[in-house]
Enzyme design. Sequence first.
Site, PDB file in Angstrom:
ATOM      1  N   ASN A  28      30.008  31.874  44.229  1.00  0.00           N
ATOM      2  CA  ASN A  28      30.422  31.208  45.461  1.00  0.00           C
ATOM      3  C   ASN A  28      29.180  31.060  46.338  1.00  0.00           C
ATOM      4  OD1 ASN A  28      31.471  30.429  47.920  1.00  0.00           O
ATOM      5  ND2 ASN A  28      32.547  32.361  48.319  1.00  0.00           N
ATOM      6  N   TRP A  29      28.653  29.860  46.377  1.00  0.00           N
ATOM      7  CA  TRP A  29      27.395  29.645  47.096  1.00  0.00           C
ATOM      8  C   TRP A  29      27.569  29.628  48.616  1.00  0.00           C
ATOM      9  CZ3 TRP A  29      24.056  25.249  44.511  1.00  0.00           C
ATOM     10  CH2 TRP A  29      23.841  25.577  43.166  1.00  0.00           C
ATOM     11  N   LYS A  30      28.812  29.508  49.057  1.00  0.00           N
ATOM     12  CA  LYS A  30      29.075  29.367  50.500  1.00  0.00           C
ATOM     13  C   LYS A  30      28.246  28.200  51.050  1.00  0.00           C
ATOM     14  CE  LYS A  30      30.321  34.143  50.461  1.00  0.00           C
ATOM     15  NZ  LYS A  30      30.581  35.384  51.164  1.00  0.00           N
TER      16      LYS A  30
ATOM     17  N   HIS B 221      39.682  31.794  50.687  1.00  0.00           N
ATOM     18  CA  HIS B 221      38.632  32.797  50.855  1.00  0.00           C
ATOM     19  C   HIS B 221      38.798  33.459  52.229  1.00  0.00           C
ATOM     20  CE1 HIS B 221      34.690  34.601  51.424  1.00  0.00           C
ATOM     21  NE2 HIS B 221      34.605  34.606  50.115  1.00  0.00           N
TER      22      HIS B 221
ATOM     23  N   GLU C 151      36.766  34.126  54.447  1.00  0.00           N
ATOM     24  CA  GLU C 151      36.047  33.442  55.534  1.00  0.00           C
ATOM     25  C   GLU C 151      36.860  32.252  56.043  1.00  0.00           C
ATOM     26  OE1 GLU C 151      32.407  33.003  53.342  1.00  0.00           O
ATOM     27  OE2 GLU C 151      32.095  35.169  53.497  1.00  0.00           O
TER      28      GLU C 151
ATOM     29  N   GLU D  43      39.321  40.412  46.799  1.00  0.00           N
ATOM     30  CA  GLU D  43      38.091  40.606  47.565  1.00  0.00           C
ATOM     31  C   GLU D  43      38.385  41.399  48.836  1.00  0.00           C
ATOM     32  OE1 GLU D  43      34.939  37.449  46.566  1.00  0.00           O
ATOM     33  OE2 GLU D  43      36.247  36.589  48.084  1.00  0.00           O
TER      34      GLU D  43
ATOM     35  N   GLY E  22      29.678  40.580  51.491  1.00  0.00           N
ATOM     36  CA  GLY E  22      28.417  40.357  52.183  1.00  0.00           C
ATOM     37  C   GLY E  22      27.892  41.579  52.920  1.00  0.00           C
TER      38      GLY E  22
ATOM     39  N   SER F 204      30.198  42.058  47.249  1.00  0.00           N
ATOM     40  CA  SER F 204      28.922  42.737  46.953  1.00  0.00           C
ATOM     41  C   SER F 204      28.721  43.065  45.475  1.00  0.00           C
ATOM     42  CB  SER F 204      28.759  43.991  47.819  1.00  0.00           C
ATOM     43  OG  SER F 204      28.721  43.625  49.189  1.00  0.00           O
TER      44      SER F 204
ATOM     45  N   GLY G 205      29.062  36.226  45.664  1.00  0.00           N
ATOM     46  CA  GLY G 205      28.473  35.456  46.753  1.00  0.00           C
ATOM     47  C   GLY G 205      26.959  35.537  46.701  1.00  0.00           C
ATOM     48  N   GLY G 206      26.394  36.401  47.550  1.00  0.00           N
ATOM     49  CA  GLY G 206      24.945  36.534  47.695  1.00  0.00           C
ATOM     50  C   GLY G 206      24.165  36.568  46.387  1.00  0.00           C
TER      51      GLY G 206
HETATM   52  P1  PGA Z   1      29.297  38.680  48.347  1.00  0.00           P
HETATM   53  O1  PGA Z   1      30.431  37.572  48.588  1.00  0.00           O
HETATM   54  O2  PGA Z   1      29.129  38.805  46.855  1.00  0.00           O
HETATM   55  O3  PGA Z   1      28.074  38.154  49.021  1.00  0.00           O
HETATM   56  O4  PGA Z   1      29.811  39.948  48.932  1.00  0.00           O
HETATM   57  C1  PGA Z   1      31.562  37.498  47.772  1.00  0.00           C
HETATM   58  C2  PGA Z   1      32.467  36.387  48.238  1.00  0.00           C
HETATM   59  O5  PGA Z   1      32.552  36.131  49.445  1.00  0.00           O
HETATM   60  O6  PGA Z   1      33.138  35.723  47.423  1.00  0.00           O
END
Ligand code: PGA
Length: 253
Positions: free
Chosen positions: A9-11, A97, A99, A169, A175, A215, A236-237
Site C-alpha cells: 500500500n503505497w499511500k 483503510h 486512514e 490492521e 506506521g 509495521s 505500507g512503509g
Molecule cells: P505500515 O502501513 O506498514 O506503514 O504500518 C500499513 C498499512 O497502512 O496498510
Amino acid sequence: MRLPIIAGNWKMYKTIEETIEFVTSLRGLLKDVPDDKVEIVICPPFVNLQAAASVIKGSNIKLGAQNLFPKQEGAYTGEVSPLMLRSVGCSYVIIGHSERREYFKETNEFINEKVKVAIEYGITPIMCVGEKLEEREKGLTFDVVKDHVVNGLKGISKDKVQHVVIAYEPVWAIGTGKTATPQQAEEVQKYIRKLLSEMYDEQTAQTIRIQYGGSVKPENIKELMACENIDGALVGGASLKADSFEQIVKFYK
Ligand code: PGA
C-alpha cells in the site's frame, strides 16, 4: 490451501517517474517468485496506475488501487469508478483503510457498498478492519473487529465472499513501527475466521484470505507468516523500498 498474498500500500507516495523506476527494479527482483508461493500486489496512487500497469505487464506482479467510488460513472467530482480501475488493469482494490475511516469519515455502510461494487466489477476487495489503541485498551478489540467484518460484508453471499481478502490492521500498529506480536495478530485473525465460519460456514471461512497489516517489515514477516491464520500482509512503509518489499515477498525463503 490459501495462497498467501503480499500487497504494498503505497499511500500518497511516489511520482510517475519514481513509480516507473521503482516498479522496473521490483519486477527484476521478483521475477523468480513462483506463482504458487505467493501472490504479489502493488497499490500505487490513482495517477500512477497506468505507468505501473505498463511496467508490470507480463510479470508476476498484480495491480491494485487504494480506493474506489461505488458507482460506474456519474457526476462525482474527484472520484474514480470501478470501471475505470478495471480498464487500467487493477485486479485488487484496498477498501476501508483506517486512514480513510479516520480522515475521510468512511462508515461501515459506505465500505460495504464499495466492497459489493468491487466484487460486481471483478475486482478483489482487500477490506481493512482493526481496532484503535484506546479500543484495545478498553478490551473492545473483538467487538470493533466484529462490527467491521459483519457490517462490511453485509449482504455478500457465500460464493462472493470467497473473493474478498480481509486485512486485519490494528490501527496502533500502522506506521508506528509497533508491530502486533504474532500472538496478538493470530488471536484476532483466528477470531475473524471463526466469525466468518458463523456468518457463512467452516469451509467458506477456510478459503478466505486474511492478511495482517501494521509495521510489517523484513525482520518480522517470517514469524507473522508462520501463524496459522495469517495469509499474507498489507505493507505500507516497507513496500516503498524495493529491497525491503522483496524480502517481505520472499518470506518463504
Ligand atoms: P505500515 O502501513 O506498514 O506503514 O504500518 C500499513 C498499512 O497502512 O496498510
